[in-house]
Design a protein around this motif. Structure first.
Motif, mmCIF file in Angstrom:
data_model
loop_
_atom_site.group_PDB
_atom_site.id
_atom_site.type_symbol
_atom_site.label_atom_id
_atom_site.label_comp_id
_atom_site.label_asym_id
_atom_site.label_seq_id
_atom_site.Cartn_x
_atom_site.Cartn_y
_atom_site.Cartn_z
ATOM 1 N N ASP A 63 -53.019 60.218 58.724
ATOM 2 C CA ASP A 63 -53.522 59.862 60.050
ATOM 3 C C ASP A 63 -52.365 59.754 61.033
ATOM 4 O OD1 ASP A 63 -56.180 59.691 59.254
ATOM 5 O OD2 ASP A 63 -56.143 57.515 58.993
ATOM 6 N N ILE A 64 -52.612 60.160 62.273
ATOM 7 C CA ILE A 64 -51.650 59.971 63.355
ATOM 8 C C ILE A 64 -52.075 58.694 64.068
ATOM 9 C CG2 ILE A 64 -50.626 60.921 65.455
ATOM 10 C CD1 ILE A 64 -51.403 63.719 64.396
ATOM 11 N N VAL A 65 -51.168 57.725 64.114
ATOM 12 C CA VAL A 65 -51.525 56.401 64.615
ATOM 13 C C VAL A 65 -50.651 55.977 65.790
ATOM 14 C CG1 VAL A 65 -52.438 55.615 62.393
ATOM 15 C CG2 VAL A 65 -50.023 55.247 62.918
ATOM 16 N N ALA A 66 -51.164 54.995 66.537
ATOM 17 C CA ALA A 66 -50.432 54.373 67.636
ATOM 18 C C ALA A 66 -49.854 53.071 67.116
ATOM 19 C CB ALA A 66 -51.366 54.122 68.810
ATOM 20 N N PHE A 67 -48.544 53.027 67.029
ATOM 21 C CA PHE A 67 -47.800 51.910 66.455
ATOM 22 C C PHE A 67 -46.946 51.281 67.551
ATOM 23 C CE2 PHE A 67 -43.411 51.215 64.761
ATOM 24 C CZ PHE A 67 -43.644 50.038 64.061
ATOM 25 N N ILE A 68 -46.945 49.963 67.621
ATOM 26 C CA ILE A 68 -46.095 49.265 68.583
ATOM 27 C C ILE A 68 -45.004 48.543 67.799
ATOM 28 C CG2 ILE A 68 -45.971 47.493 70.382
ATOM 29 C CD1 ILE A 68 -48.894 48.201 71.075
ATOM 30 N N THR A 69 -43.741 48.882 68.108
ATOM 31 C CA THR A 69 -42.623 48.271 67.383
ATOM 32 C C THR A 69 -42.593 46.771 67.682
ATOM 33 O OG1 THR A 69 -41.075 48.757 69.184
ATOM 34 C CG2 THR A 69 -41.220 50.383 67.417
ATOM 35 N N PRO A 70 -42.530 45.950 66.632
ATOM 36 C CA PRO A 70 -42.577 44.501 66.859
ATOM 37 C C PRO A 70 -41.350 43.950 67.575
ATOM 38 C CG PRO A 70 -42.334 44.991 64.512
ATOM 39 C CD PRO A 70 -42.483 46.294 65.221
ATOM 40 N N ASP A 71 -40.192 44.582 67.387
ATOM 41 C CA ASP A 71 -38.967 44.057 67.993
ATOM 42 C C ASP A 71 -38.843 44.375 69.484
ATOM 43 O OD1 ASP A 71 -38.737 46.710 67.225
ATOM 44 O OD2 ASP A 71 -36.615 46.572 66.691
ATOM 45 N N GLU A 72 -39.117 45.620 69.884
ATOM 46 C CA GLU A 72 -38.920 46.034 71.277
ATOM 47 C C GLU A 72 -40.220 46.310 72.018
ATOM 48 O OE1 GLU A 72 -36.220 49.314 71.235
ATOM 49 O OE2 GLU A 72 -34.673 48.198 70.197
ATOM 50 N N GLY A 73 -41.332 46.416 71.297
ATOM 51 C CA GLY A 73 -42.620 46.658 71.949
ATOM 52 C C GLY A 73 -42.819 48.085 72.429
ATOM 53 N N HIS A 74 -42.097 49.037 71.846
ATOM 54 C CA HIS A 74 -42.249 50.443 72.208
ATOM 55 C C HIS A 74 -43.473 51.040 71.516
ATOM 56 C CE1 HIS A 74 -38.494 51.101 74.345
ATOM 57 N NE2 HIS A 74 -37.884 50.370 73.425
ATOM 58 N N LEU A 75 -44.138 51.946 72.206
ATOM 59 C CA LEU A 75 -45.270 52.664 71.633
ATOM 60 C C LEU A 75 -44.766 53.929 70.957
ATOM 61 C CD1 LEU A 75 -48.313 53.197 71.268
ATOM 62 C CD2 LEU A 75 -48.274 54.311 73.494
ATOM 63 N N ILE A 76 -45.189 54.132 69.709
ATOM 64 C CA ILE A 76 -44.829 55.333 68.960
ATOM 65 C C ILE A 76 -46.113 55.931 68.405
ATOM 66 C CG2 ILE A 76 -43.582 56.231 66.947
ATOM 67 C CD1 ILE A 76 -41.570 53.932 67.338
ATOM 68 N N ILE A 77 -46.271 57.229 68.579
ATOM 69 C CA ILE A 77 -47.419 57.955 68.040
ATOM 70 C C ILE A 77 -46.872 58.861 66.943
ATOM 71 C CG2 ILE A 77 -49.358 59.496 68.536
ATOM 72 C CD1 ILE A 77 -49.455 56.877 70.162
ATOM 73 N N HIS A 78 -47.019 58.446 65.681
ATOM 74 C CA HIS A 78 -46.501 59.208 64.547
ATOM 75 C C HIS A 78 -47.504 59.210 63.409
ATOM 76 C CE1 HIS A 78 -41.925 59.165 65.652
ATOM 77 N NE2 HIS A 78 -42.627 60.032 66.357
ATOM 78 N N ILE A 106 -50.297 48.522 63.937
ATOM 79 C CA ILE A 106 -51.021 49.759 64.251
ATOM 80 C C ILE A 106 -52.270 49.366 65.027
ATOM 81 C CG2 ILE A 106 -52.263 51.741 63.302
ATOM 82 C CD1 ILE A 106 -50.393 51.597 60.868
ATOM 83 N N HIS A 107 -52.370 49.869 66.256
ATOM 84 C CA HIS A 107 -53.468 49.460 67.135
ATOM 85 C C HIS A 107 -54.541 50.525 67.299
ATOM 86 C CE1 HIS A 107 -51.505 45.734 68.185
ATOM 87 N NE2 HIS A 107 -50.381 46.426 68.152
ATOM 88 N N GLY A 108 -54.226 51.756 66.984
ATOM 89 C CA GLY A 108 -55.210 52.816 67.136
ATOM 90 C C GLY A 108 -54.781 54.054 66.383
ATOM 91 N N TYR A 109 -55.649 55.039 66.404
ATOM 92 C CA TYR A 109 -55.352 56.324 65.779
ATOM 93 C C TYR A 109 -55.716 57.429 66.757
ATOM 94 C CZ TYR A 109 -60.363 56.707 64.887
ATOM 95 O OH TYR A 109 -61.721 56.776 65.049
ATOM 96 N N VAL A 110 -55.082 58.581 66.608
ATOM 97 C CA VAL A 110 -55.334 59.694 67.516
ATOM 98 C C VAL A 110 -56.686 60.302 67.157
ATOM 99 C CG1 VAL A 110 -54.567 61.966 68.283
ATOM 100 C CG2 VAL A 110 -52.897 60.153 67.908
#
Length: 164
Positions: A63-78, A106-110
């Motif tokens: 699955d391709i998911v929307a992940f938010i880094t806990p340390d910096e709060g960046h959004l990553i779609i991987h 992980i807050h969502g998926y593509v």
């Protein structure tokens, strides 16, 4: 936040905040992807629709998911390339993984990828559509990404797509 030619430009952290809030309310989130780490599946300028993670019965490898880094709060779609008690994420066009993350990051998926059709030749669209079709075989894609088979294929494809 910055307004530029009828577009609102947001930082990764600002987009992450909006994504998190909309997903918590059960609403899909659409935005324009930036970067090439998931190319050719998701390219710079493509629109992607993120569906809240709780609407999916189970998050799976591939699955391709929307992940938010806990340390910096960046959004990553991987893509999830390995799953045990945590999830190992990696961009398809990246040589190294992002490391493991917790399910609550992980807050969502593509749900959908909309190819940016502006000034894109037809053969580009055909190649991109082939890759989007291959995304249906997500476990194979995750395996080939985990063992660094996919990245050279992505790099060659991107080179072909970027030739004039």
């Amino acid at each position: 936040m910055k307004l530029e030619s009828n577009s609102l430009l947001l930082s990764s952290q600002e987009i992450a905040g909006f994504l998190k809030k909309t997903c918590e309310k059960g609403v899909p989130f659409k935005f324009t992807a930036k970067g090439m780490s998931m190319s050719p599946f998701i390219c710079n300028g493509d629109s992607i629709i993120i569906e809240p993670v709780f609407k999916k019965k189970k998050i799976e490898t591939g699955d391709i998911v929307a992940f938010i880094t806990p340390d910096e709060g960046h959004l990553i779609i991987h893509r999830i390339i390995k799953k045990n008690s945590q999830y190992l994420l990696k961009g398809d066009n990246a040589f190294h993984s992002d490391g493991y993350c917790e399910k609550n990051d992980i807050h969502g998926y593509v749900k959908n990828i909309i190819i940016n059709g502006k000034n894109v030749p037809n053969y580009h669209k055909t190649i991109r559509r082939c890759f989007l079709f291959l995304n249906n075989f997500k476990k194979i894609i995750a395996f080939s990404s985990q063992y660094k088979i996919l990245t050279p294929v992505c790099r060659i494809t991107n080179k072909v797509l970027n030739e004039k």
